[in-house]
Design a protein around this motif. Sequence first.
Motif, PDB file in Angstrom:
ATOM      1  N   GLN A 304       0.835  -1.201   0.000  1.00 26.11           N
ATOM      2  CA  GLN A 304       0.000   0.000   0.000  1.00 26.11           C
ATOM      3  C   GLN A 304       0.871   1.254   0.000  1.00 26.11           C
ATOM      4  OE1 GLN A 304      -2.580  -0.347   3.440  1.00 26.11           O
ATOM      5  NE2 GLN A 304      -4.162  -1.382   2.246  1.00 26.11           N
ATOM      6  N   HIS A 305       0.415   2.274  -0.728  1.00 29.92           N
ATOM      7  CA  HIS A 305       1.053   3.584  -0.715  1.00 29.92           C
ATOM      8  C   HIS A 305       0.007   4.629  -0.353  1.00 29.92           C
ATOM      9  CE1 HIS A 305       4.829   2.607  -3.359  1.00 29.92           C
ATOM     10  NE2 HIS A 305       4.887   2.119  -2.146  1.00 29.92           N
ATOM     11  N   ARG A 306       0.447   5.670   0.340  1.00 27.72           N
ATOM     12  CA  ARG A 306      -0.470   6.664   0.907  1.00 27.72           C
ATOM     13  C   ARG A 306      -0.024   8.073   0.548  1.00 27.72           C
ATOM     14  NH1 ARG A 306      -0.564   9.733   5.582  1.00 27.72           N
ATOM     15  NH2 ARG A 306      -2.570   9.914   6.686  1.00 27.72           N
ATOM     16  N   ALA A 307      -1.005   8.970   0.334  1.00 23.86           N
ATOM     17  CA  ALA A 307      -0.716  10.381   0.115  1.00 23.86           C
ATOM     18  C   ALA A 307      -1.859  11.193   0.705  1.00 23.86           C
ATOM     19  CB  ALA A 307      -0.555  10.685  -1.375  1.00 23.86           C
ATOM     20  N   ALA A 308      -1.552  12.428   1.152  1.00 22.33           N
ATOM     21  CA  ALA A 308      -2.564  13.271   1.803  1.00 22.33           C
ATOM     22  C   ALA A 308      -2.406  14.714   1.343  1.00 22.33           C
ATOM     23  CB  ALA A 308      -2.435  13.185   3.322  1.00 22.33           C
ATOM     24  N   SER A 309      -3.514  15.466   1.427  1.00 18.10           N
ATOM     25  CA  SER A 309      -3.483  16.885   1.084  1.00 18.10           C
ATOM     26  C   SER A 309      -4.525  17.628   1.910  1.00 18.10           C
ATOM     27  CB  SER A 309      -3.751  17.104  -0.409  1.00 18.10           C
ATOM     28  OG  SER A 309      -5.088  16.769  -0.728  1.00 18.10           O
ATOM     29  N   LYS A 310      -4.401  18.964   1.967  1.00 15.03           N
ATOM     30  CA  LYS A 310      -5.334  19.805   2.721  1.00 15.03           C
ATOM     31  C   LYS A 310      -6.115  20.710   1.778  1.00 15.03           C
ATOM     32  CE  LYS A 310      -2.749  19.960   7.069  1.00 15.03           C
ATOM     33  NZ  LYS A 310      -2.147  20.824   8.115  1.00 15.03           N
ATOM     34  N   PHE A 311      -7.373  21.013   2.175  1.00 11.75           N
ATOM     35  CA  PHE A 311      -8.245  21.884   1.399  1.00 11.75           C
ATOM     36  C   PHE A 311      -8.202  23.298   1.951  1.00 11.75           C
ATOM     37  CE2 PHE A 311     -10.074  17.725   0.762  1.00 11.75           C
ATOM     38  CZ  PHE A 311     -10.472  17.740  -0.559  1.00 11.75           C
ATOM     39  N   SER A 312      -8.323  24.251   1.065  1.00 21.08           N
ATOM     40  CA  SER A 312      -8.527  25.635   1.482  1.00 21.08           C
ATOM     41  C   SER A 312      -9.297  26.347   0.369  1.00 21.08           C
ATOM     42  CB  SER A 312      -7.192  26.335   1.725  1.00 21.08           C
ATOM     43  OG  SER A 312      -7.407  27.651   2.165  1.00 21.08           O
ATOM     44  N   PRO A 313     -10.563  26.661   0.594  1.00 20.50           N
ATOM     45  CA  PRO A 313     -11.397  26.396   1.773  1.00 20.50           C
ATOM     46  C   PRO A 313     -11.897  24.947   1.774  1.00 20.50           C
ATOM     47  CG  PRO A 313     -12.694  27.484   0.089  1.00 20.50           C
ATOM     48  CD  PRO A 313     -11.288  27.426  -0.441  1.00 20.50           C
ATOM     49  N   PRO A 314     -12.562  24.506   2.844  1.00 17.00           N
ATOM     50  CA  PRO A 314     -13.118  23.144   2.895  1.00 17.00           C
ATOM     51  C   PRO A 314     -14.087  22.902   1.739  1.00 17.00           C
ATOM     52  CG  PRO A 314     -13.167  24.160   5.060  1.00 17.00           C
ATOM     53  CD  PRO A 314     -12.774  25.244   4.113  1.00 17.00           C
ATOM     54  N   ALA A 315     -14.137  21.652   1.266  1.00 16.83           N
ATOM     55  CA  ALA A 315     -14.921  21.327   0.073  1.00 16.83           C
ATOM     56  C   ALA A 315     -15.898  20.194   0.352  1.00 16.83           C
ATOM     57  CB  ALA A 315     -13.985  20.947  -1.063  1.00 16.83           C
ATOM     58  N   SER A 316     -16.976  20.174  -0.438  1.00 17.50           N
ATOM     59  CA  SER A 316     -17.941  19.079  -0.352  1.00 17.50           C
ATOM     60  C   SER A 316     -18.487  18.678  -1.712  1.00 17.50           C
ATOM     61  CB  SER A 316     -19.113  19.462   0.562  1.00 17.50           C
ATOM     62  OG  SER A 316     -19.808  20.581   0.039  1.00 17.50           O
ATOM     63  N   SER A 317     -18.225  19.444  -2.761  1.00 17.11           N
ATOM     64  CA  SER A 317     -18.718  19.088  -4.090  1.00 17.11           C
ATOM     65  C   SER A 317     -17.832  18.009  -4.706  1.00 17.11           C
ATOM     66  CB  SER A 317     -18.759  20.315  -5.001  1.00 17.11           C
ATOM     67  OG  SER A 317     -17.454  20.698  -5.392  1.00 17.11           O
ATOM     68  N   ASP A 318     -18.420  17.204  -5.586  1.00 23.98           N
ATOM     69  CA  ASP A 318     -17.681  16.103  -6.198  1.00 23.98           C
ATOM     70  C   ASP A 318     -16.468  16.614  -6.970  1.00 23.98           C
ATOM     71  OD1 ASP A 318     -19.797  14.660  -5.215  1.00 23.98           O
ATOM     72  OD2 ASP A 318     -20.806  14.453  -7.159  1.00 23.98           O
ATOM     73  N   THR A 319     -16.664  17.671  -7.749  1.00 23.82           N
ATOM     74  CA  THR A 319     -15.582  18.181  -8.594  1.00 23.82           C
ATOM     75  C   THR A 319     -14.448  18.766  -7.757  1.00 23.82           C
ATOM     76  OG1 THR A 319     -17.207  18.714 -10.296  1.00 23.82           O
ATOM     77  CG2 THR A 319     -15.034  19.705 -10.522  1.00 23.82           C
ATOM     78  N   ASP A 320     -14.788  19.523  -6.717  1.00 23.76           N
ATOM     79  CA  ASP A 320     -13.748  20.092  -5.857  1.00 23.76           C
ATOM     80  C   ASP A 320     -12.960  18.999  -5.147  1.00 23.76           C
ATOM     81  OD1 ASP A 320     -14.470  22.628  -6.589  1.00 23.76           O
ATOM     82  OD2 ASP A 320     -15.742  22.989  -4.839  1.00 23.76           O
ATOM     83  N   LEU A 321     -13.674  17.973  -4.675  1.00 22.99           N
ATOM     84  CA  LEU A 321     -12.989  16.854  -4.034  1.00 22.99           C
ATOM     85  C   LEU A 321     -12.056  16.155  -5.013  1.00 22.99           C
ATOM     86  CD1 LEU A 321     -15.971  15.345  -1.996  1.00 22.99           C
ATOM     87  CD2 LEU A 321     -13.939  16.410  -1.024  1.00 22.99           C
ATOM     88  N   PHE A 322     -12.520  15.967  -6.246  1.00 24.03           N
ATOM     89  CA  PHE A 322     -11.702  15.273  -7.252  1.00 24.03           C
ATOM     90  C   PHE A 322     -10.475  16.106  -7.623  1.00 24.03           C
ATOM     91  CE2 PHE A 322     -10.762  14.187 -11.731  1.00 24.03           C
ATOM     92  CZ  PHE A 322     -10.415  12.856 -11.550  1.00 24.03           C
ATOM     93  N   GLN A 323     -10.638  17.420  -7.752  1.00 23.41           N
ATOM     94  CA  GLN A 323      -9.496  18.275  -8.085  1.00 23.41           C
ATOM     95  C   GLN A 323      -8.426  18.227  -7.007  1.00 23.41           C
ATOM     96  OE1 GLN A 323     -11.230  22.123  -8.809  1.00 23.41           O
ATOM     97  NE2 GLN A 323     -11.820  21.639 -10.921  1.00 23.41           N
ATOM     98  N   GLN A 324      -8.851  18.097  -5.752  1.00 22.91           N
ATOM     99  CA  GLN A 324      -7.886  17.990  -4.660  1.00 22.91           C
ATOM    100  C   GLN A 324      -7.272  16.606  -4.571  1.00 22.91           C
ATOM    101  OE1 GLN A 324      -6.732  20.357  -2.698  1.00 22.91           O
ATOM    102  NE2 GLN A 324      -8.037  21.994  -3.504  1.00 22.91           N
ATOM    103  N   ALA A 325      -8.081  15.569  -4.907  1.00 22.25           N
ATOM    104  CA  ALA A 325      -7.598  14.187  -4.776  1.00 22.25           C
ATOM    105  C   ALA A 325      -6.779  13.746  -5.988  1.00 22.25           C
ATOM    106  CB  ALA A 325      -8.780  13.242  -4.584  1.00 22.25           C
TER     107      ALA A 325
END
Length: 395
Positions: A304-325
């Motif tokens: 397994q490999h892992r990666a993490a990131s932070k949002f600014s501002p917090p997000a809940s829409s599918d597209t915003d989540l995908f752009q961050q992920a």
Amino acid sequence: MERAIIHLNIADFAVAVETNLQPALAGYPLIIAPSGAPRAVVYDMSEEAFRQGIKKGMPLARAKRLNRKIKILPPSFNRYEKIMKALCKETTAFTPLIESGSLDGHIYLDVTGSSRLFGPSVDMAFKLKKTFKKTFNLDPIWSVATNKLVAKVATRMVKPLGEYIVTPGDEAAFLAPLPIHMLPGLEKNDIHTLHEFNLSQIAQARSLSIKQLEIPFERRAPKIFNRLRGIDPEPIRPYAPAGSKRGLPSSVKADHEFENDTNDLDQLKKGLYRACETIGYILRRQKLAARTTVLILSYSDGVQHRAASKFSPPASSDTDLFQQARPLLNNAWKRRVRIRHIRLTADSLCPELTQADLFTPPTKQAGLSRALDCIREKFGHGSICTGLNLMPEGG
């Protein structure tokens, strides 16, 4: 005052819901599992199927070999979620301290302070069982104990039907003769480790001190030490209406397992977007937003490999989540080995912003995601999707 915890457990919850809709299936071996996926696994099964050796998580192909004529139904997660919400609503008449899964048929109630109004906890459990049976035609197992751990083990003792009362002070004696695998909170590796020490019963494992448990379990030793003795101070997370600050979940997870192991970028993006859709829908339903996302890639060989990131501002829409992920996919994807499974986790949840940022122009993504939610809730999840989701597996 001793704590009083009621655990209600509707055994084989998904099967019970489906057989309510199709009574002719009652009493026959039945499996709930997605059809059409080469590596599909059993989501739930009836007691009759369990007696034939079929278990949750078993590959569907293996289950079919055990019984080639067994009835298989696809899971209806929206239906299970609605039934669970209706069940929880019935329990709020007795206490606001309610904890439940969204799809599993388990409900915990802390009724410590409710006895003056409704009588002993045993009476409340009887009333809830009667209500569930009359209103929903669902017959739960129930138990009463002083904490969640003992209450859960008690319902396991009488599955698929029955009730169990563990009186205060009898927790350790109740657990003592049971096998270690009956104890919640222990992982498979923990059980295997204890078996290597020739410890198969809870009473035997209690002979180890915290110092001795620290050798194989390190920081988890005190928790395991207490669990072996039936000590569980964990509170019931109070029921809270969607969007309230009380009882906010700490994270939301979504998993996507590929039908065939793949290292195709388009297929990985498709799986990642589906995970974002799942998380986004849950966040919007609860009026929450995520500040952090964590992506875990599981390869065919188990690495397994892992990666993490932070949002600014917090997000809940599918597209915003995908752009961050999306950048996390590049950060975690470091091998040429095919990928079998991805897990996306939204952490650091907070109430959804109701006022737009002063210096950031509002986007249309949030409104679009909510419009899609309304369409899917009315016509089904597959009624509308993005172009990325139209790509066939392996295409």
